[in-house]
Enzyme design. Structure first.
Site: not given
Ligand code: GLN
Length: 200
Positions: A79, A170, A172
Site C-alpha cells: 500500500c 494489505h 498482513e
Molecule cells: N492513501 C495512502 C497514501 O497515499 C496509502 C494508504 C495505505 O497505506 N493504506 O499515503
C-alpha cells in the site's frame, strides 16, 4: 533465521511483524539508517506516505534503502510502501524512492469506495487471494521488466520488478500469507545465488 526488517514509522508494522513470525522468519523493527544494511529483506508497510516520507527524510533512510536495493536485497512495499517504492507517483505528485518501474495513482479508488475486500486472481499457487484495500493506490503503468503476480479486474495489484515486490493491498491483514511467503522465497533465492554479502 532470516531477518526481515519492517519499517516501523507508523501504520501497521506490527501486523507485518506477526505475519513474518508466522512464516518462520525473524521480524526486526527498523527506525534508523543503521538498522538497514544487516537485514536479509525489508518490508515497507502501509500508512500515510506523506508522514512516512517526512520520517525517511529526517532519519536519512532513503540512501540506506537505495543501497540495500542496489545490493539486490529484496524489498516488499505494501500500500503506502508500494507508493514509496514507485518510479512515479501522482494524485498528487510526490517524491518516491524510484526502486520499481511502476507509475502509481494515490487513493486511486476514490472516496466513495475507499476501502474494500476483494478476491484477486494470482499466479501464486492456491487460487485467488483475499486482498484488503484501504485507501489504496492503483498501479497505472508498469515497465517492461515488471511482472504481474496478482490482478483485480485486469489491473495489477501485486507486482515484482527484480528484487522489489509491491502490493497495493494489505497482505498482513488476512490469514493468507502467500504474498509474504513469496517474499521469503525471494530472500532465500538471493542467498543461494549471490556469494558477496550486502554492502554496508
Ligand atoms: N492513501 C495512502 C497514501 O497515499 C496509502 C494508504 C495505505 O497505506 N493504506 O499515503
Amino acid at each position: 533465521m532470516i531477518r526481515i526488517g519492517v519499517l516501523a514509522i507508523q501504520g501497521d508494522f506490527a501486523a507485518h511483524a506477526r505475519a513474518v513470525g508466522r512464516i518462520g522468519a525473524n521480524a526486526i523493527e527498523v527506525r534508523r539508517a543503521n538498522d538497514v544494511a544487516s537485514l536479509d529483506g525489508l518490508i515497507i508497510p502501509g500508512g500515510e506516505t506523506t508522514t512516512m516520507l517526512k520520517f525517511i527524510e529526517e532519519e536519512d533512510l532513503a540512501a540506506p534503502i537505495a543501497d540495500f536495493a542496489r545490493a539486490r536485497r529484496p524489498i516488499f512495499g505494501t500500500c503506502a510502501g508500494a507508493i514509496l517504492l514507485a518510479r512515479e507517483v501522482y494524485n498528487p505528485a510526490q517524491a518516491s524512492l524510484g526502486l520499481i518501474d511502476i507509475v502509481v495513482e494515490r487513493n486511486g479508488y476514490g472516496r466513495q469506495v475507499d476501502s474494500f475486500i476483494a478476491e484477486v486472481e494470482t499466479s501464486i499457487e492456491g487460487g485467488p487471494l483475499e486482498a484488503v484495500f484501504i485507501r489504496a493506490p492503483r498501479i497505472r503503468r508498469i515497465g517492461p521488466e515488471v511482472k504481474v503476480i496478482a490482478r483485480l479486474n485486469d489491473e495489477p495489484v501485486l507486482v515484482r520488478g527484480g528484487n522489489i515486490l509491491a502490493a497495493t493491498f494489505h497482505p498482513e491483514l488476512t490469514e493468507d500469507l502467500r504474498a509474504h511467503s513469496l517474499f521469503v522465497e525471494m530472500i532465500r533465492s538471493f542467498d543461494r545465488s549471490v556469494a558477496t554479502p550486502c554492502i554496508a
